[in-house]
Motif scaffolding. Structure first.
Motif, PDB file in Angstrom:
ATOM      1  N   PRO A 142      45.384  -0.552 -26.338  1.00  0.00           N
ATOM      2  CA  PRO A 142      45.165   0.879 -26.587  1.00  0.00           C
ATOM      3  C   PRO A 142      43.973   1.099 -27.509  1.00  0.00           C
ATOM      4  CG  PRO A 142      47.491   0.319 -26.804  1.00  0.00           C
ATOM      5  CD  PRO A 142      46.750  -0.983 -26.676  1.00  0.00           C
ATOM      6  N   GLY A 143      43.097   1.990 -27.090  1.00  0.00           N
ATOM      7  CA  GLY A 143      41.938   2.295 -27.907  1.00  0.00           C
ATOM      8  C   GLY A 143      40.831   1.269 -27.870  1.00  0.00           C
ATOM      9  N   GLY A 144      40.972   0.247 -27.032  1.00  0.00           N
ATOM     10  CA  GLY A 144      39.954  -0.787 -26.956  1.00  0.00           C
ATOM     11  C   GLY A 144      38.732  -0.352 -26.166  1.00  0.00           C
ATOM     12  N   GLN A 145      37.708  -1.201 -26.152  1.00  0.00           N
ATOM     13  CA  GLN A 145      36.457  -0.885 -25.463  1.00  0.00           C
ATOM     14  C   GLN A 145      36.464  -1.321 -24.010  1.00  0.00           C
ATOM     15  OE1 GLN A 145      33.461  -2.800 -27.889  1.00  0.00           O
ATOM     16  NE2 GLN A 145      33.159  -0.952 -29.110  1.00  0.00           N
ATOM     17  N   ASP A 146      37.498  -2.018 -23.581  1.00  0.00           N
ATOM     18  CA  ASP A 146      37.530  -2.537 -22.220  1.00  0.00           C
ATOM     19  C   ASP A 146      37.513  -1.401 -21.205  1.00  0.00           C
ATOM     20  OD1 ASP A 146      37.881  -5.385 -22.902  1.00  0.00           O
ATOM     21  OD2 ASP A 146      39.780  -4.697 -23.729  1.00  0.00           O
ATOM     22  N   ASP A 147      36.881  -1.656 -20.066  1.00  0.00           N
ATOM     23  CA  ASP A 147      36.813  -0.687 -18.981  1.00  0.00           C
ATOM     24  C   ASP A 147      37.961  -0.967 -18.011  1.00  0.00           C
ATOM     25  OD1 ASP A 147      36.244   1.006 -16.930  1.00  0.00           O
ATOM     26  OD2 ASP A 147      34.300   0.126 -16.428  1.00  0.00           O
ATOM     27  N   THR A 148      38.999  -0.133 -18.046  1.00  0.00           N
ATOM     28  CA  THR A 148      40.197  -0.368 -17.247  1.00  0.00           C
ATOM     29  C   THR A 148      40.157   0.333 -15.894  1.00  0.00           C
ATOM     30  OG1 THR A 148      41.400   1.527 -18.159  1.00  0.00           O
ATOM     31  CG2 THR A 148      41.564  -0.584 -19.349  1.00  0.00           C
ATOM     32  N   HIS A 149      39.035   0.934 -15.540  1.00  0.00           N
ATOM     33  CA  HIS A 149      38.897   1.636 -14.259  1.00  0.00           C
ATOM     34  C   HIS A 149      39.974   2.704 -14.120  1.00  0.00           C
ATOM     35  CE1 HIS A 149      36.916   1.922 -10.397  1.00  0.00           C
ATOM     36  NE2 HIS A 149      38.048   1.847  -9.742  1.00  0.00           N
ATOM     37  N   GLY A 150      40.036   3.556 -15.130  1.00  0.00           N
ATOM     38  CA  GLY A 150      41.005   4.642 -15.113  1.00  0.00           C
ATOM     39  C   GLY A 150      42.443   4.194 -15.300  1.00  0.00           C
ATOM     40  N   GLY A 151      42.634   3.015 -15.878  1.00  0.00           N
ATOM     41  CA  GLY A 151      43.975   2.487 -16.108  1.00  0.00           C
ATOM     42  C   GLY A 151      44.457   1.527 -15.043  1.00  0.00           C
ATOM     43  N   LEU A 152      43.723   1.421 -13.934  1.00  0.00           N
ATOM     44  CA  LEU A 152      44.169   0.557 -12.842  1.00  0.00           C
ATOM     45  C   LEU A 152      44.188  -0.914 -13.243  1.00  0.00           C
ATOM     46  CD1 LEU A 152      45.068   0.532  -9.875  1.00  0.00           C
ATOM     47  CD2 LEU A 152      42.651   0.325  -9.245  1.00  0.00           C
ATOM     48  N   PHE A 153      43.238  -1.334 -14.081  1.00  0.00           N
ATOM     49  CA  PHE A 153      43.165  -2.720 -14.536  1.00  0.00           C
ATOM     50  C   PHE A 153      43.802  -2.842 -15.918  1.00  0.00           C
ATOM     51  CE2 PHE A 153      38.910  -2.904 -12.056  1.00  0.00           C
ATOM     52  CZ  PHE A 153      39.605  -3.056 -10.857  1.00  0.00           C
ATOM     53  N   GLN A 154      44.898  -3.569 -15.996  1.00  0.00           N
ATOM     54  CA  GLN A 154      45.611  -3.746 -17.251  1.00  0.00           C
ATOM     55  C   GLN A 154      45.614  -5.193 -17.736  1.00  0.00           C
ATOM     56  OE1 GLN A 154      47.212  -1.291 -19.264  1.00  0.00           O
ATOM     57  NE2 GLN A 154      45.968   0.040 -17.969  1.00  0.00           N
ATOM     58  N   ALA A 155      45.419  -6.142 -16.846  1.00  0.00           N
ATOM     59  CA  ALA A 155      45.443  -7.557 -17.240  1.00  0.00           C
ATOM     60  C   ALA A 155      44.741  -8.372 -16.160  1.00  0.00           C
ATOM     61  CB  ALA A 155      46.879  -8.040 -17.434  1.00  0.00           C
ATOM     62  N   TRP A 156      44.155  -9.493 -16.594  1.00  0.00           N
ATOM     63  CA  TRP A 156      43.396 -10.333 -15.661  1.00  0.00           C
ATOM     64  C   TRP A 156      43.595 -11.801 -16.009  1.00  0.00           C
ATOM     65  CZ3 TRP A 156      41.241  -6.901 -12.318  1.00  0.00           C
ATOM     66  CH2 TRP A 156      40.549  -7.435 -11.223  1.00  0.00           C
TER      67      TRP A 156
END
Length: 390
Positions: free
Chosen positions: A289-303
């Motif tokens: 939460p609040g990080g700089q990562d680009d989650t693509h609108g929330g679709l990407f949560q973990a990799w």
């Protein structure tokens, strides 16, 4: 066809009763899907057409699709197989293979693990359909593509990694993928449409998008005749494999993707060791939460090492409306196609499950319970509800 919402009868015919109650969007030109639990035979759904609905044949299990970013999952499996064969170190710099120092501006030596997990710092730059200029890869050429080294999905990662694999093995990218993955699994697959046979071209989907003036083709109609090879006789492996599109150019079919998904669901030791299977399903990056990562609108949560890990986060990567499902795999979005291959591998008493879908020609209306498009939510409901998941 004009973009419009379909009434309940049309949705029921295309996706089953659940969709009519939960979604309203243009029906796609066609879609194929399969889902299964444990070692059961896949339950397939085949609906619509493999191109313009008035001109193309009906879709089939052997229809060949350009499956977009599902290509990256295939690359990840090959990288892990090569690591297990002792041919590469996931954490070693790629300099020796590429012939130049692959360094982030902060000094970090970029490795295969960075590229697989989209944490290299490389970014895509719009170059009129090209991710990078077509000359041989170099530090100078990559200089404009560096940004902060946090998670940010980039197709360029796959191109750099594919070029390194070519240099390592001395083979064209499509040929090394055939040797290390497609042939062992018995998959019908290609990266160069110029290498498809007449019979294969006749089974290839022409991807569509709907618009104000009707259907518009997004990919070449390969049924019309041969196309020039992407990589000719003068192609030199290890220079720049962008022309073979490792990031999204894989051409394959539902039957072949079922073979890959089943090998991943069953943790087949002929594909990867237990460690390799674990590297695909366990995340090495998670959104904060609040990080700089680009989650693509929330679709990407973990990799993980090349696969998306689905965390069942509401409004984000949730796979069904009531939740409760996690897994790993890869999504696809390009040229009017939406797709996904998602697996929950067998563990202890849980036999696991797998799901695949490929669709084209639908507007990407936002979904209701996730960051997926509404049409994807309807497709996943149609596929997952009948296979008796917890």
């Amino acid at each position: 066809m004009h973009r419009r919402s379909f009434h309940a009868a049309a949705l029921t015919a295309m996706f089953g009763p659940a969709a009519a109650a939960t979604a309203a969007f243009p029906a796609p030109a066609g879609w194929v899907g399969a889902a299964w639990r444990g070692g059961q035979a896949p339950r397939r759904v085949l609906r619509g057409h493999a191109g313009h609905p008035d001109r193309a044949p009906a879709v089939a299990a052997d229809t060949l699709w350009r499956v977009a970013s599902i290509s990256k999952l295939a690359q990840a499996v090959v990288v892990l197989r090569l690591a297990e064969a002792g041919r590469l170190d996931l954490r070693a710099p790629l300099d020796d293979w590429l012939g130049f120092r692959l360094r982030h501006p902060d000094g970090h030596a970029v490795n295969a693990r960075d590229l697989l997990s989209h944490r290299s710092g490389l970014r895509d730059v719009d170059r009129g359909g090209l991710y990078i200029t077509p000359e041989p890869l170099s530090a100078r050429q990559l200089a404009p593509h560096w940004a902060a080294r946090h998670f940010s999905y980039a197709n360029l990662n796959s191109i750099v990694l594919g070029t390194a694999l070519e240099a390592l093995l001395g083979q064209r990218y499509d040929e090394l993928m055939q040797q290390w993955l497609f042939a062992p699994l018995g998959m019908e697959a290609a990266f160069d449409p110029g290498r498809l046979s007449d019979a294969q071209r006749a089974r290839t989907a022409t991807l569509q998008r709907p618009g104000p003036q009707g259907w518009k083709a997004q990919t070449a109609d390969l049924r019309a005749g041969p196309v020039p090879a992407r990589a000719g006789a003068d192609y030199r492996p290890g220079r720049n494999c962008q022309v073979l599109a490792p990031q999204g150019g894989l051409i394959t079919n539902l039957q072949s993707l079922e073979r890959l998904a089943e090998a991943l669901r069953s943790c087949d030791p002929r594909l990867l060791s237990p460690t390799g299977h674990r590297q695909l399903r366990e995340s090495i990056w998670r959104a904060q939460p609040g990080g700089q990562d680009d989650t693509h609108g929330g679709l990407f949560q973990a990799w993980s090492h090349g696969a998306q890990c689905f965390t069942d986060t509401a409004g984000a990567d949730r796979l069904r409306s009531r939740g409760g499902l996690r897994g790993f795999g890869h999504l696809a979005e390009a040229y009017g196609l939406l797709g996904g291959l998602v697996v929950q591998p067998a563990q202890a008493e849980d036999p696991g499950w797998a799901m695949i879908y490929l669709l084209h020609g639908s507007a990407e209306t936002p979904g209701r319970h996730s960051a997926f498009a509404a049409v994807e939510e309807a497709v996943m409901t149609e596929l997952l509800d009948p296979i008796d998941l917890p």
